[in-house]
Every structure is written in structure tokens, then in C-alpha cells.
Design an enzyme around this catalytic site. Structure first.
Site, mmCIF file in Angstrom:
data_model
loop_
_atom_site.group_PDB
_atom_site.id
_atom_site.type_symbol
_atom_site.label_atom_id
_atom_site.label_comp_id
_atom_site.label_asym_id
_atom_site.label_seq_id
_atom_site.Cartn_x
_atom_site.Cartn_y
_atom_site.Cartn_z
ATOM 1 N N CYS A 83 53.169 56.849 65.483
ATOM 2 C CA CYS A 83 53.244 56.476 64.067
ATOM 3 C C CYS A 83 52.801 57.596 63.153
ATOM 4 C CB CYS A 83 52.320 55.299 63.779
ATOM 5 S SG CYS A 83 52.685 53.862 64.738
ATOM 6 N N GLN A 117 58.760 57.479 59.519
ATOM 7 C CA GLN A 117 57.352 57.066 59.656
ATOM 8 C C GLN A 117 56.965 57.065 61.128
ATOM 9 O OE1 GLN A 117 55.917 53.669 57.365
ATOM 10 N NE2 GLN A 117 57.574 53.933 55.909
ATOM 11 N N SER A 168 57.862 44.194 60.982
ATOM 12 C CA SER A 168 57.726 44.982 59.761
ATOM 13 C C SER A 168 56.410 45.747 59.811
ATOM 14 C CB SER A 168 57.741 44.041 58.550
ATOM 15 O OG SER A 168 57.304 44.738 57.415
ATOM 16 N N SER A 169 56.395 46.946 59.241
ATOM 17 C CA SER A 169 55.143 47.708 59.280
ATOM 18 C C SER A 169 54.158 47.170 58.243
ATOM 19 C CB SER A 169 55.420 49.194 59.047
ATOM 20 O OG SER A 169 56.137 49.369 57.843
ATOM 21 N N ARG A 214 62.867 47.871 59.406
ATOM 22 C CA ARG A 214 61.436 47.695 59.619
ATOM 23 C C ARG A 214 60.641 48.467 58.568
ATOM 24 N NH1 ARG A 214 56.741 49.368 62.868
ATOM 25 N NH2 ARG A 214 55.962 47.428 63.706
ATOM 26 N N GLY A 253 31.161 60.402 76.460
ATOM 27 C CA GLY A 253 31.757 59.221 77.092
ATOM 28 C C GLY A 253 33.033 59.527 77.854
HETATM 29 P P1 XMP Z 1 51.487 52.607 70.885
HETATM 30 O O1 XMP Z 1 50.212 53.261 70.453
HETATM 31 O O2 XMP Z 1 51.270 51.517 71.879
HETATM 32 O O3 XMP Z 1 52.065 51.920 69.561
HETATM 33 O O4 XMP Z 1 52.480 53.603 71.337
HETATM 34 C C1 XMP Z 1 53.168 51.078 69.567
HETATM 35 C C2 XMP Z 1 53.315 50.401 68.221
HETATM 36 O O5 XMP Z 1 53.556 51.348 67.198
HETATM 37 C C3 XMP Z 1 54.315 50.740 66.141
HETATM 38 N N1 XMP Z 1 55.454 51.602 65.867
HETATM 39 C C4 XMP Z 1 55.505 52.455 64.837
HETATM 40 N N2 XMP Z 1 54.655 52.661 63.814
HETATM 41 N N3 XMP Z 1 56.102 54.347 62.978
HETATM 42 C C5 XMP Z 1 54.957 53.611 62.856
HETATM 43 O O6 XMP Z 1 54.198 53.817 61.911
HETATM 44 C C6 XMP Z 1 57.000 54.180 63.972
HETATM 45 O O7 XMP Z 1 58.000 54.886 64.055
HETATM 46 C C7 XMP Z 1 56.694 53.182 64.937
HETATM 47 N N4 XMP Z 1 57.356 52.735 66.029
HETATM 48 C C8 XMP Z 1 56.576 51.762 66.567
HETATM 49 C C9 XMP Z 1 54.738 49.371 66.625
HETATM 50 O O8 XMP Z 1 53.877 48.433 66.027
HETATM 51 C C10 XMP Z 1 54.511 49.476 68.132
HETATM 52 O O9 XMP Z 1 54.293 48.238 68.757
#
Ligand code: XMP
Length: 494
Positions: A313, A421, A257-258, A409, A481
């Protein structure tokens, strides 16, 4: 010199990994002496602190098998039916070699009329009935097929007979030893439990894996098979999904869950713990001490931290809620460490420095999406965009993914209107995780060495005791950096 973490993170700013930098400490051991072994959750140990995110463009069987072989773990996504998710878990459990081959299987009376039928495989496996459920009898190599003039002949008339197969519970060296029984070129592996062909391992596969940097100690569950986790939701029907997952052999579940601090999640954590006391359940996502405390009290065996920090996200933009990932990891870890609950720093990892920051700030593991997407092991096929080889990578809250079912989710199930989202994108081809994760871990060890931390617990205690100091980087310091001032350069890390 510099700031202790509690002062730096107590100033009312939401810091991302890039905003902060550690000051170096004192080195009295070689980088190879750094021990990155860790806890995924209360009862699950890993030799490598890497977790593949439950996203449908990141973790299915191939990713989960390779991550477990490396010493990390993959969490299988649930944007599918519970039967499909359970099949992926079984597929992981049926293997011991560090990769999935997906053999093309045909029957003796079939014909190969075009080269497309080989896909990207070097050969076609022939079984008695043409299905994975029957006995392997021969192979047709694409190189031999190209040399033939009678391509409409049945495969039985020109296949190379197979004398032996190997149990799919064999590790790579055992499978390699079985190659000899078939003249050294390939051997099918067969699962007695599933009653089917699992892989077709070639001599080239064995050579490719042997040439890789040494992998970590593989992650095994208490069942002696590759460790694998599964994501699930908090709706009533997820209880039935949970039953499927447990029967298939999932070693840990993550409630996905978000915003995890909800009555739904608290009730589901309690349900999981009372129904399956031996199964670890990880809650989240959380970014504050208050959220974390609620889930810990409910019985969570681990916490997943991050809200809106993922590369795909848009939660922070759409909902105005979230937290900079460095602050979130530090704040939640400070609370969780008191209760012995390991933290997964989820999202926002785009280089090895981010992994060092997440782990030193208190996380026990990092969960990655985009960092692993685009690899050989990620689901999906490569395509070319603007001359670059890429694979699709999409947010589970993107409209495209939600249309396939992942809206729970984002609690979209109660609403008629779906609000995205997340976005759909693509990432460049990165090759195999079996190669780039060992290199990445070597870089992480060097970061730990610079800080004088020989392990995760040592880093956490150096931070707590204010021995490790940080500073915020100004915009100019961040530019300094990174690579700067060059007309062009090639970024190659290994
Ligand atoms: P990275 O930065 O590794 O992030 O690509 C992966 C994590 O992002 C979350 N996730 C989402 N969050 N909308 C969001 O706000 C989305 O559509 C979404 N899809 C994935 C999730 O926690 C994942 O592990």
C-alpha cells in the site's frame, strides 16, 4: 506493570504491530488447548481465524479451496467480469478435496509432440471429446511418454484406459478409496452439477496431503459446500455482480473500499441486506470508531479494518490518510464488540506474532495478502529473480491492477487521471498454505498460551479487564526483539 490497552492507545500515537509488545501472563493449560475458532461475520463461524485477501495475486479457486479446507476462508477478488468471478465461486463449490489440480485435458486423436504439453502435470487426461465436458477415457503419464519413440501416434493408441471416475463432492479419503478402481495411480473427479471433469487426483497427491500436519475443521457454508466469500464494489453495476455471486453460491460478500465510510457503501449495505437478508455483508475498510459506527448502523455483519498498513500500500503516502494497524484494530474492535460485529484485521501481517497481536487487540480474524502470496495456491506462475523463486504480488491500487479494472476500490472511476495507491512486487516461494498455515496457527496458540488466553473471547476479556498489559517498544527494543548480532543465520521456522 505495563499499560492497559485503553491507556496505551489513548495517548495520541498511531502504533503498528511492531511498535507494541504484550507482557506475558500466567500459563495453566497446554498450547494445544487453545481454541482459535472464531466468527468471520455475525453468522459465519470459522475454526481457524485466517482470511485470504480479495486480491488478484492472492485469491482465486485454488486459494479459496485450500483456505476453506484449513478452516479459514478465501474472498475471491473482483478484478474480473462478474461471470469470471462467479465461475471461480462455482469451482470452489464443486470440490471437497483441499486442493485444485488443473488437469491438462486432450482428446483420443490428439498427439503430444513436446514435453511442454504436460506443463507441470505428471500426466494428461484423455476425455472422449478432448474437453472437460466429456467422459474421461484414459491417461498418458509423462514418464511413459518420454520412453516412446512414436510420439506422433494418437493418444488413443497408447493411453492407459480409465475404468472409473469419482464424484467431485467426495472428500480426500473417498477419492483415495476410488484410486483402487483405476489400478491405484489416479482418478478423475467429475461434477454432476457442472457436467464436467473437475480434478485429476493422483496417488502422489493423496500421499502429499496425508503427510501434512492435521488441518482444522473445514469451513462449510449452509449449503454443505466449502465456504467462500466474494468481494464487490458499490457502483450501480455491482448489484448485477451481486446477483451472479449469489447464484454461484457465495456465502458472504465484502464491500471492497480503502475508505469504507461513504454514502455509496452505506447504501450498498442496505441494498444487500434488503435484497438478500440471509447473506452476510462485510463493510470497510475502516480505522476509526466513527467510521465503524456508521457502517454498523447501516447493517454491516462484519468490519474490515486497515488503511495503508498493507505491504503493497501507498495510501498513507499518497493521500495522507490512514492509521497504524495496532491502533486501528484496537479502536475499531472496542466499538464493534459492543454491537457483536466481528472485526477482520486486514493488512500488515508478516509473522505469527502480528497475528497474535491483531487477535488479542480485538480482531476476530486476520486478512492476509503478502503472507499468502507466493504460495502454491496463489494465482500466477513462479519465476526466478536474482536466483530466487518468486511469484508476483501486486496492490489492487497499483496502476497495473487498476488498468485491469480494480480502480473502483480507489474511487478512480470518476476521474480521468489514475493515481496509484499501491505497487507491484514479488514475494518468495513459500510452498503450500496447507503446510505453513497449520504451523503458523501452532505458533499463534503458543502466543495465546504465554498470555494465559485459551480462546479469542478469553483474550478479548483479559484485555478489556486490564489483566493483559502492553508496552511500546523503543527502536532499540525492536532491534533486540529480532535476530541481531549474528554474522549470518538461516531463518527456518518449521
Ligand atoms: P498485506 O500486508 O497482507 O496487505 O500484503 C493486504 C491488504 O492490503 C490492502 N491493499 C491495498 N492497499 N493499495 C493500498 O493502499 C493497494 O494497492 C492495495 N492492494 C491491497 C488490502 O486491504 C489487502 O487486503
Amino acid at each position: 506493570d505495563g499499560f492497559p490497552a485503553d491507556r496505551l492507545f489513548g495517548r495520541g500515537y498511531s502504533y503498528t504491530y511492531d511498535d507494541v509488545i504484550f507482557l506475558p501472563h500466567y500459563i495453566d493449560f497446554p498450547a494445544d488447548a487453545v481454541d482459535l475458532s472464531t466468527q468471520l461475520s455475525r453468522n459465519i463461524r470459522l475454526s481457524v481465524p485466517c482470511v485470504a485477501s480479495p486480491m488478484d495475486t492472492v485469491t482465486e479457486a485454488s486459494m479459496a479451496v485450500s483456505m476453506a479446507a484449513l478452516g479459514g476462508v478465501g474472498i475471491v477478488h473482483y478484478n474480473n467480469t462478474s461471470a469470471e468471478q462467479a465461475t471461480i465461486i462455482r469451482s470452489v463449490k464443486s470440490r471437497r478435496i483441499p486442493f485444485v489440480t488443473d488437469p491438462v485435458i486432450m482428446g483420443p486423436s490428439d498427439r503430444i509432440l513436446t514435453a511442454d504439453e504436460f506443463g507441470s502435470a505428471p500426466c494428461v487426461l484423455v476425455t472422449e471429446s478432448g474437453s472437460a465436458k466429456s467422459k474421461p477415457v484414459g491417461v498418458v503419464w509423462s514418464a511413459d511418454w518420454w520412453n516412446r519413440t512414436d510420439r506422433d501416434a494418437p493418444l488413443s493408441s497408447y493411453m492407459v484406459g480409465l475404468a472409473a471416475s469419482a464424484p467431485s463432492s467426495y472428500d480426500l479419503e473417498q477419492v483415495a478409496a476410488s484410486l483402487g478402481l483405476n489400478g491405484g495411480k489416479c482418478v478423475p473427479t467429475v461434477s454432476e452439477e457442472l457436467g464436467e471433469v473437475v480434478d485429476l487426483v493422483t496417488e502422489a497427491d493423496v500421499e502429499r496431503i496425508r503427510a501434512l500436519p492435521k488441518l482444522g475443521v473445514p469451513s462449510f457454508g449452509s449449503d454443505g459446500r466449502f465456504l467462500v466469500g466474494a468481494a464487490m464494489g458499490t457502483r450501480e453495476q455491482d448489484k448485477e455482480r451481486l446477483e451472479h455471486l449469489v447464484r454461484a453460491g457465495a456465502n458472504v460478500v465484502i464491500l471492497d473500499s480503502s475508505q469504507g465510510n461513504s454514502i455509496y457503501q452505506i447504501e450498498m449495505i442496505k441494498y444487500v441486506k434488503s435484497t438478500y437478508p440471509d447473506l452476510d455483508v462485510i463493510g470497510g475498510n475502516v480505522v476509526t470508531a466513527y467510521q465503524a459506527q456508521n457502517l454498523i448502523q447501516a447493517g454491516a455483519d462484519g468490519l474490515r479494518v486497515g488503511m495503508g498498513s498493507g505491504s503493497i500500500c501507498t495510501t498513507q503516502e499518497v493521500c495522507a490518510v490512514g492509521r497504524g494497524q495496532a491502533t486501528a484494530v484496537y479502536k475499531v474492535s472496542s466499538i464493534a464488540q459492543h454491537s457483536g460485529v466481528p472485526v477482520i484485521a486486514d493488512g500488515g501481517i508478516s509473522n505469527s506474532g502480528h497475528i497474535v497481536k491483531a487477535l488479542v487487540l480485538g480482531a476476530s480474524t486476520v486478512m492476509m495478502g503478502s503472507f499468502l502470496a507466493g504460495s502454491t495456491e496463489a494465482p500466477g506462475v513462479y519465476e526466478y529473480r536474482d536466483g530466487r523463486k518468486v511469484k508476483k504480488y501486486r496492490g489492487m491500487g497499483s496502476l497495473e491492477a487498476m488498468t485491469k479494472g480494480s480502480d473502483a476500490r480507489y474511487l478512480g472511476d470518476t476521474l480521468k487521471l489514475k493515481i496509484a495507491q499501491g505497487v507491484v512486487g514479488a514475494v518468495a516461494d513459500k510452498g503450500s498454505v496447507l503446510k505453513f498455515i497449520p504451523y503458523t496457527m501452532q505458533a499463534v496458540k503458543q502466543g495465546f498460551q504465554d498470555l494465559g488466553a485459551s480462546s479469542l473471547p478469553s483474550a478479548h476479556s483479559l484485555l478489556r479487564n486490564q489483566v493483559l498489559r502492553l508496552e511500546v517498544r523503543t527502536g532499540a527494543a525492536q532491534v533486540e526483539g529480532g535476530v541481531h548480532g549474528l554474522v549470518s543465520y538461516e531463518k527456518k521456522a518449521f
